[in-house]
Design an enzyme around this catalytic site. Structure first.
Site, PDB file in Angstrom:
ATOM      1  N   GLY A  81      30.448  33.003  41.897  1.00  0.00           N
ATOM      2  CA  GLY A  81      30.072  31.966  42.854  1.00  0.00           C
ATOM      3  C   GLY A  81      30.535  30.604  42.267  1.00  0.00           C
ATOM      4  O   GLY A  81      31.479  30.069  42.473  1.00  0.00           O
ATOM      5  N   ASP A 126      46.464  34.551  43.384  1.00  0.00           N
ATOM      6  CA  ASP A 126      45.116  34.216  43.313  1.00  0.00           C
ATOM      7  C   ASP A 126      45.135  32.803  43.907  1.00  0.00           C
ATOM      8  O   ASP A 126      45.403  31.679  43.206  1.00  0.00           O
ATOM      9  CB  ASP A 126      44.573  34.234  42.055  1.00  0.00           C
ATOM     10  CG  ASP A 126      42.982  34.208  42.046  1.00  0.00           C
ATOM     11  OD1 ASP A 126      42.499  33.221  42.858  1.00  0.00           O
ATOM     12  OD2 ASP A 126      42.293  34.348  41.011  1.00  0.00           O
ATOM     13  N   HIS A 173      42.450  37.395  44.418  1.00  0.00           N
ATOM     14  CA  HIS A 173      41.367  36.976  43.289  1.00  0.00           C
ATOM     15  C   HIS A 173      40.441  37.888  43.197  1.00  0.00           C
ATOM     16  O   HIS A 173      39.764  38.351  42.431  1.00  0.00           O
ATOM     17  CB  HIS A 173      40.709  35.649  44.213  1.00  0.00           C
ATOM     18  CG  HIS A 173      39.468  35.125  43.442  1.00  0.00           C
ATOM     19  ND1 HIS A 173      39.698  34.453  42.115  1.00  0.00           N
ATOM     20  CD2 HIS A 173      38.357  35.236  43.800  1.00  0.00           C
ATOM     21  CE1 HIS A 173      38.439  34.378  41.748  1.00  0.00           C
ATOM     22  NE2 HIS A 173      37.533  34.499  42.358  1.00  0.00           N
ATOM     23  N   SER A 213      35.965  34.763  37.840  1.00  0.00           N
ATOM     24  CA  SER A 213      35.891  33.507  38.534  1.00  0.00           C
ATOM     25  C   SER A 213      34.794  32.736  38.000  1.00  0.00           C
ATOM     26  O   SER A 213      34.738  32.312  36.790  1.00  0.00           O
ATOM     27  CB  SER A 213      35.599  33.964  40.155  1.00  0.00           C
ATOM     28  OG  SER A 213      35.767  32.764  41.059  1.00  0.00           O
ATOM     29  N   TRP A 214      33.616  32.440  38.754  1.00  0.00           N
ATOM     30  CA  TRP A 214      32.469  31.655  38.063  1.00  0.00           C
ATOM     31  C   TRP A 214      32.045  32.417  36.901  1.00  0.00           C
ATOM     32  O   TRP A 214      31.642  31.816  35.896  1.00  0.00           O
ATOM     33  CB  TRP A 214      31.389  31.411  38.898  1.00  0.00           C
ATOM     34  CG  TRP A 214      30.223  30.954  38.257  1.00  0.00           C
ATOM     35  CD1 TRP A 214      28.907  31.839  38.183  1.00  0.00           C
ATOM     36  CD2 TRP A 214      30.078  29.756  37.460  1.00  0.00           C
ATOM     37  NE1 TRP A 214      28.357  31.183  37.411  1.00  0.00           N
ATOM     38  CE2 TRP A 214      28.605  30.098  36.845  1.00  0.00           C
ATOM     39  CE3 TRP A 214      30.650  28.916  37.219  1.00  0.00           C
ATOM     40  CZ2 TRP A 214      28.027  28.906  35.984  1.00  0.00           C
ATOM     41  CZ3 TRP A 214      30.001  27.776  36.273  1.00  0.00           C
ATOM     42  CH2 TRP A 214      28.857  27.906  35.790  1.00  0.00           C
TER      43      TRP A 214
END
Length: 320
Positions: A43, A271, A299, A115-116
């Site tokens: 996120g 990605d 991703h 990711s986050w």
């Protein structure tokens, strides 16, 4: 090719009060006596899913999942008026993680973040290196301005022009040359639901359309679900506007604190959300890091090559 472990249900779960009116949903599954590992979702604002439990061998791991502030089953949800984003920052989440570790009686845990979740794992590990046994990072990000601007400033639009046009649709034509993150901040917090809901869906849908190597309609639909979209759009925009409350290059400059912690970086070559440049740069400054560039992947964590490498890594670390 390695695949997800079989479906599994939690043996324990609950809500952890963390202050500021927030309570985090947490759960544990696998082996209560196994090697502790915590999964950090993306996120920010995404939330955990049942398939995240299946990245780890349930016979050998004590698997901890939780929903970060404002998302998933944590309360208040970011889509509601009760959610106060002023008390939802990187450092609030780092403190929440440490509070969760202490509450669950864990001395040291492996961290898997994508990711986050990669940003959060690095921020936590650089603050509490003695509490981390290993790092497994996928879709590597450090939340530098150039990374955010690539995705929301028009760079990725060169590869997905039709999806970018849908992202721009709620933005007044006269504002399209401005900082779109600031423009979207106004749209997402407009009091009229006929303004903020379409904006949230457009923001979230953009991520859903770029997250897979080959776009998947089911993924796009999930990102466009109104309640999910409003929470993730508001929380992401809030974090990106503030640079994650990190100094530029902070996570790279302080990577030396992680010396001695085994670290594996798993990165899709194609990605679009978090391009490979960041993974490459982190590998140059993170002592002893292994970098695995997956040639036919984007991703998402469940793309075959990425999933194969993630599970191979967690299996290997389970023996340590």
């Amino acid at each position: 090719m390695r695949v997800l472990y079989p479906e599994i249900e939690p043996y324990d779960h609950g809500m952890l009060p963390v202050g500021d009116g927030n309570a985090l949903y947490w759960e544990e599954c696998g082996n209560p006596e196994g090697k502790p590992v915590v999964f950090l979702h993306g996120g920010p604002g995404g939330g955990t899913l049942p398939r995240h439990r299946r990245l780890f061998d349930p016979r050998r791991y004590r698997i901890v999942l939780f929903d970060q502030r404002g998302c998933g089953r944590s309360t208040p949800h970011g889509s509601t008026p009760e959610a106060d984003l002023a008390v939802n920052t990187t450092w609030h989440l780092v403190a929440d993680l440490e509070r969760l570790r202490e509450a669950r009686g864990i001395e040291k845990w492996q961290m898997l973040g994508g990711s986050w979740g990669c940003v959060l794992a690095l921020a936590y590990a650089e603050m509490y290196p003695d509490r981390v046994s290993e790092l497994v990072l996928r879709g590597v990000a450090t939340l530098r301005r150039k990374e955010v601007q690539w995705l929301y400033g028009g760079g990725a639009a060169c590869l997905f022009p039709e999806a970018w046009s849908r992202f721009l649709a709620p933005v007044p034509y006269a504002s399209r040359g401005a900082d779109l993150i600031e423009v979207y901040h106004e749209l997402l917090h407009h009091p009229d639901p006929d303004v903020h809901r379409p904006a949230a869906q457009a923001w979230s849908r953009w991520e859903g359309e770029t997250v897979k190597f080959t776009p998947h309609a089911g993924v796009v639909d999930a990102f466009a679900e109104p309640e999910f979209a409003l929470a993730i759009a508001r929380i992401e925009n809030h974090y990106f506007r503030h640079g994650g409350w990190l100094a530029e290059d902070q996570l790279l400059r302080e990577a030396g604190k992680l010396a001695g912690i085994p670290c594996v970086l798993v990165q899709g070559r194609y990605d679009v959300v978090t391009p490979p440049t960041t993974a490459w740069e982190l590998a140059q400054v993170l002592p002893g890091a292994e970098l695995h560039l997956i040639g036919d992947a984007g991703h998402a964590f469940d793309e075959p090559g990425i999933l194969h490498e993630l599970i191979g890594t967690t299996d290997r670390f389970a023996r340590v």
